[in-house]
Design an enzyme around this catalytic site. Structure first.
Site, PDB file in Angstrom:
ATOM      1  N   ASP A 135       0.858  -1.189   0.000  1.00 32.91           N
ATOM      2  CA  ASP A 135       0.000   0.000   0.000  1.00 32.91           C
ATOM      3  C   ASP A 135       0.895   1.240   0.000  1.00 32.91           C
ATOM      4  OD1 ASP A 135      -2.107   1.717   0.160  1.00 32.91           O
ATOM      5  OD2 ASP A 135      -2.795   1.094   2.143  1.00 32.91           O
ATOM      6  N   ASP A 168      -2.890   2.565  -6.008  1.00 30.58           N
ATOM      7  CA  ASP A 168      -1.900   2.645  -4.931  1.00 30.58           C
ATOM      8  C   ASP A 168      -1.796   1.396  -4.056  1.00 30.58           C
ATOM      9  OD1 ASP A 168      -4.375   2.983  -3.783  1.00 30.58           O
ATOM     10  OD2 ASP A 168      -3.820   4.716  -2.562  1.00 30.58           O
ATOM     11  N   GLU A 169      -2.458   0.310  -4.401  1.00 31.67           N
ATOM     12  CA  GLU A 169      -2.303  -0.896  -3.591  1.00 31.67           C
ATOM     13  C   GLU A 169      -2.540  -2.148  -4.421  1.00 31.67           C
ATOM     14  OE1 GLU A 169      -5.254  -1.722  -0.556  1.00 31.67           O
ATOM     15  OE2 GLU A 169      -6.617  -0.255  -1.442  1.00 31.67           O
TER      16      GLU A 169
END
Length: 354
Positions: A8, A102-103
């Site tokens: 993350d 983003d993850e």
């Protein structure tokens, strides 16, 4: 036994802005357009100290943190950095399941570099992200996706946390039950009424009791309390829909649902900013006091260009619900579905720009 990593990126959009503009470093940065119709896309850790969070109305963020620096989002730049990070993941495994820009989950049971452990892979990935993008990422390492996602949040920002197979029970036992995915405020309140405050409390209850109370989700809760999650990492699974819903403490008439519709629409809108595909259909979901499911959907010629425009479409769908005026509702949900690749939609992509 699988070896799963959840990576993350730390305050991703805000961190990219701070990286690219040294004047923003150390300052409370809010990635959002200013104005009553805007919602927060991301907040730096300096801004989060004031209570600023993603999906929050921008005007509220400004009240909480008057000194915040508002930066308009640049999704083209964020997607470019996300592709860089994705390339780093793929050096280590082909089993990468992106959740957003983003993850992602990674299955490193077998890794390309023949590193000795999943922990070593996570360390290498975080080091490469820092070196090649000048950004930081947090990672969780565990035997399954459920645990890895909890672990990645444990030492944020710029942290690594490992849950070894023989430590799963001890790790989970004292955790607040609200840390389990899907246990929101309403479900947490229901569990509290049963005296269930920790994962250990949940584990101690008979699975048949939980099923009687909560149906199939009751069995799922029992499995998660034991650390059981058999969901595999699925590479390149395209986003089909994004939604958010909530159950009310008290059943409400249709006319009283607008505040929750606005809140859920803001969450959904913020989530759509994190994916590369574009949705075409707006969905309203309702559940009556009698547990009847009611849905209304619309595929407009032009999709909303802001959270406020999404709210307007959802409220229009609400007006199409023609049940008896005495009907009371226990749940409302807002969603966007029918996602397509931006290239497939051609000119439609421009409709998603501010």
């Amino acid at each position: 036994m699988r070896k799963i990593i959840h990576v993350d990126m730390d305050a991703f959009y805000a961190s990219v802005e701070q990286r690219d503009d040294p004047a923003l470093r150390g300052r409370p940065v809010v990635v959002a357009w200013r104005g009553s119709r805007s919602v927060v896309c991301a907040a730096s850790y300096e801004a989060r100290k004031f209570g600023v969070r993603s999906a929050m109305p921008a005007v509220r963020a400004e009240r909480l943190c008057p000194d915040a620096v508002f930066v308009p989002p640049d999704f083209t730049r964020y997607r470019a950095v996300s592709r860089q990070v994705r390339e780093i993941f793929l050096r280590h495994t082909d089993l990468v399941e992106p959740l957003s820009l983003d993850e992602a989950y990674l299955d490193v049971t077998v890794n390309h570099g023949h590193l000795p452990s999943a922990t070593a892979v996570a360390q290498a990935i975080r080091a490469q992200i820092r070196e090649e993008t000048a950004l930081t990422a947090s990672a969780g390492v565990a035997p399954n996706k459920f645990l890895a996602k909890i672990a990645s949040d444990w030492n944020k920002p710029d942290g690594l946390f490992v849950i070894k197979p023989d430590a799963v029970a001890d790790f989970l036992t004292p955790l607040p039950v609200g840390r389990i995915h899907g246990v929101g405020k309403v479900m947490d309140g229901k569990l509290a009424a049963l005296g269930i405050r920790s994962v250990g409390d949940l584990r101690a209850r008979d699975v048949r009791e939980l099923e009687n109370l909560f149906g199939r989700y009751g069995r799922r809760l029992h499995e998660l309390s034991l650390g059981i999650d058999d969901n595999a990492v699925t590479p390149d699974r395209p986003v089909q829909s994004i939604s958010a819903e909530d159950t009310f403490a008290d059943d409400l008439p249709l006319a009283d649902l607008e505040p929750m519709i606005r809140e859920l629409s803001a969450k959904v809108w913020a989530s759509t900013r994190k994916v590369e595909r574009l949705g075409r259909t707006v969905v309203l979901k309702l559940k009556t006091r009698e547990f009847r499911i009611v849905t209304r959907s619309l595929t407009p010629a032009a999709m909303p260009g802001s959270a406020e425009q999404l709210v307007e479409l959802v409220l229009a769908l609400r007006d199409r619900v023609q049940l008896d005026a005495a009907t009371r509702y226990r749940l409302v949900g807002v969603g966007i579905s029918n996602f397509r690749a931006a290239d497939d939609l051609g000119a439609q992509a421009g409709l998603f720009a501010p």
